[in-house]
Scaffold this active site. Sequence first.
Site, PDB file in Angstrom:
ATOM      1  CG  PHE A 163      -0.749 -30.414  39.637  1.00 46.99           C
ATOM      2  CD1 PHE A 163      -0.270 -29.185  40.073  1.00 46.99           C
ATOM      3  CD2 PHE A 163      -1.955 -30.445  38.941  1.00 46.99           C
ATOM      4  CE1 PHE A 163      -0.967 -28.016  39.824  1.00 46.99           C
ATOM      5  CE2 PHE A 163      -2.663 -29.269  38.688  1.00 46.99           C
ATOM      6  CZ  PHE A 163      -2.172 -28.056  39.124  1.00 46.99           C
TER       7      PHE A 163
ATOM      8  CG  ASP B 233      -5.916 -36.550  39.949  1.00 45.56           C
ATOM      9  OD1 ASP B 233      -6.403 -36.637  38.806  1.00 45.56           O
ATOM     10  OD2 ASP B 233      -5.544 -35.470  40.449  1.00 45.56           O
TER      11      ASP B 233
ATOM     12  CE  LYS C 202      -5.019 -32.046  32.948  1.00 45.40           C
ATOM     13  NZ  LYS C 202      -4.667 -30.688  32.526  1.00 45.40           N
TER      14      LYS C 202
HETATM   15  N1  PMP Z   1      -5.247 -33.537  38.575  1.00 44.60           N
HETATM   16  C1  PMP Z   1      -4.289 -33.761  37.665  1.00 44.60           C
HETATM   17  C2  PMP Z   1      -3.564 -35.072  37.684  1.00 44.60           C
HETATM   18  C3  PMP Z   1      -3.983 -32.794  36.709  1.00 44.60           C
HETATM   19  O1  PMP Z   1      -3.018 -33.037  35.814  1.00 44.60           O
HETATM   20  C4  PMP Z   1      -4.699 -31.578  36.711  1.00 44.60           C
HETATM   21  C5  PMP Z   1      -4.439 -30.492  35.684  1.00 44.60           C
HETATM   22  N2  PMP Z   1      -3.183 -30.426  35.154  1.00 44.60           N
HETATM   23  C6  PMP Z   1      -5.691 -31.378  37.683  1.00 44.60           C
HETATM   24  C7  PMP Z   1      -5.939 -32.384  38.587  1.00 44.60           C
HETATM   25  C8  PMP Z   1      -6.484 -30.102  37.747  1.00 44.60           C
HETATM   26  O2  PMP Z   1      -7.400 -30.048  36.708  1.00 44.60           O
HETATM   27  P1  PMP Z   1      -8.076 -28.658  36.322  1.00 44.60           P
HETATM   28  O3  PMP Z   1      -7.001 -27.768  35.794  1.00 44.60           O
HETATM   29  O4  PMP Z   1      -9.135 -29.022  35.311  1.00 44.60           O
HETATM   30  O5  PMP Z   1      -8.677 -28.105  37.572  1.00 44.60           O
END
Ligand code: PMP
Length: 408
Positions: A151, A236, A263
């Site tokens: 994700f 990521d 985050k």
């Molecule tokens: N990458 C990862 C690993 C995530 O867990 C998330 C959000 N759950 C995102 C990207 C996307 O982040 P955002 O919701 O701030 O766009």
Amino acid sequence: MSQPTAADLTLPEASDAPALSERYQQVMMNAFGGPKRVFVRGEGCHVWDDQGRKYLDLLSGLAVTALGHAHPAVLSAITSQLSTLGHVSNFFATPAQVTLAEKLVHLVAPASGTGQARVFFTNSGTEANEAAFKLTRLTGRTRIIAMEGSFHGRTMGALAITSNVKYREPFAPLPGDVTFVPYGDSEALAEAMDDRTAAVVIEPIQGENGVVVPPDDFLTHARELCDAHGALLWFDEVQTGMGRTGRWLASHPVTPDLVTLAKGLGNGFPVGACIGIGRAASLLQPGQHGTTFGGNPVAAIAGLAVIGVIERDGLLRNAIERGEQLVREVEGLDDPLVDHVRGAGLLRGIVLTEQVATSVSDALLDAGYIVNAPRPDVIRVAPPLIITEGQISSFVQALATALRDARP
Ligand code: PMP
């Protein structure tokens, strides 16, 4: 014309809130389903709903509020920055922005010399990944290898490297040349790679997939394969970074070429970052990417406050100790519904033997504990890094009751 006073502009009182769920359904796009609660206040590891009920927040707004709610250091940093200089755009620099970039470079790539690691600020995780994705195209190659179960966000580029078909299909065609390989499978990765590979993108732990941890040597193998093929290694760490797993980066000591953060970086103030290390630091040239808000001084000062408190209060250590306590106590329940607990630091998945995670999570919410169920058999626990021993134990007791009630 008279100026509106602060009182004119304040949000509704808690007493207006009971109808808020209904109003939400009328006016908000139906992206998230109905809200489970209306929250009106937070402090430390607790939030309060519109009925005055108190909850222990073990999800931190999806791994975001690492210092808990209304942390005084973040509050004072943000308010003093806002009252000094709130926004200038990226035509200009601010001390907060540059200082946060220096700090992040130091945390993420401590061995890098001047100019060998550089930051592009964003407002969210998906934007950080979007920036990284665009950087990979500047290598002159287009092929990306992503992981099954991944994700990376909901914008079109981030979606292109996100494996879940349900999220992707309605939005096809997405940016192409992406191949998915099984997560944690070094052999499959080796087979998929060649000298046309631009980048390999990996979450060091797959949070949204249910806190899935790869084999120990997977990141090292990925590093070696990227080096062998001249590809960029992109971690990521949007969910896993900024101390969540008890380290600044969960991928430590493997050094990527690209790392994305968001985050926990701003404790709820929107801020993300894409950091390029080595050759990836210098790929981007003026005009190739941009943002109005990214690197805004208020967002940057929030990030600096978060890092400062994590360092000052030894929260990396607390994340490790409280995480270990959680595993010990949950596995110690010897409940037939608990298979095991996985993850690292304070990013944990309680893996159940039955597909009852959603109903257990709902029962915990009714009992005043916030967690979620990223998969039907996994409860995710990602509390603030300030959580105490007593608060973890109180959650485990509530979990024991919820599990007992959920037994088939
Ligand atoms: N990458 C990862 C690993 C995530 O867990 C998330 C959000 N759950 C995102 C990207 C996307 O982040 P955002 O919701 O701030 O766009």
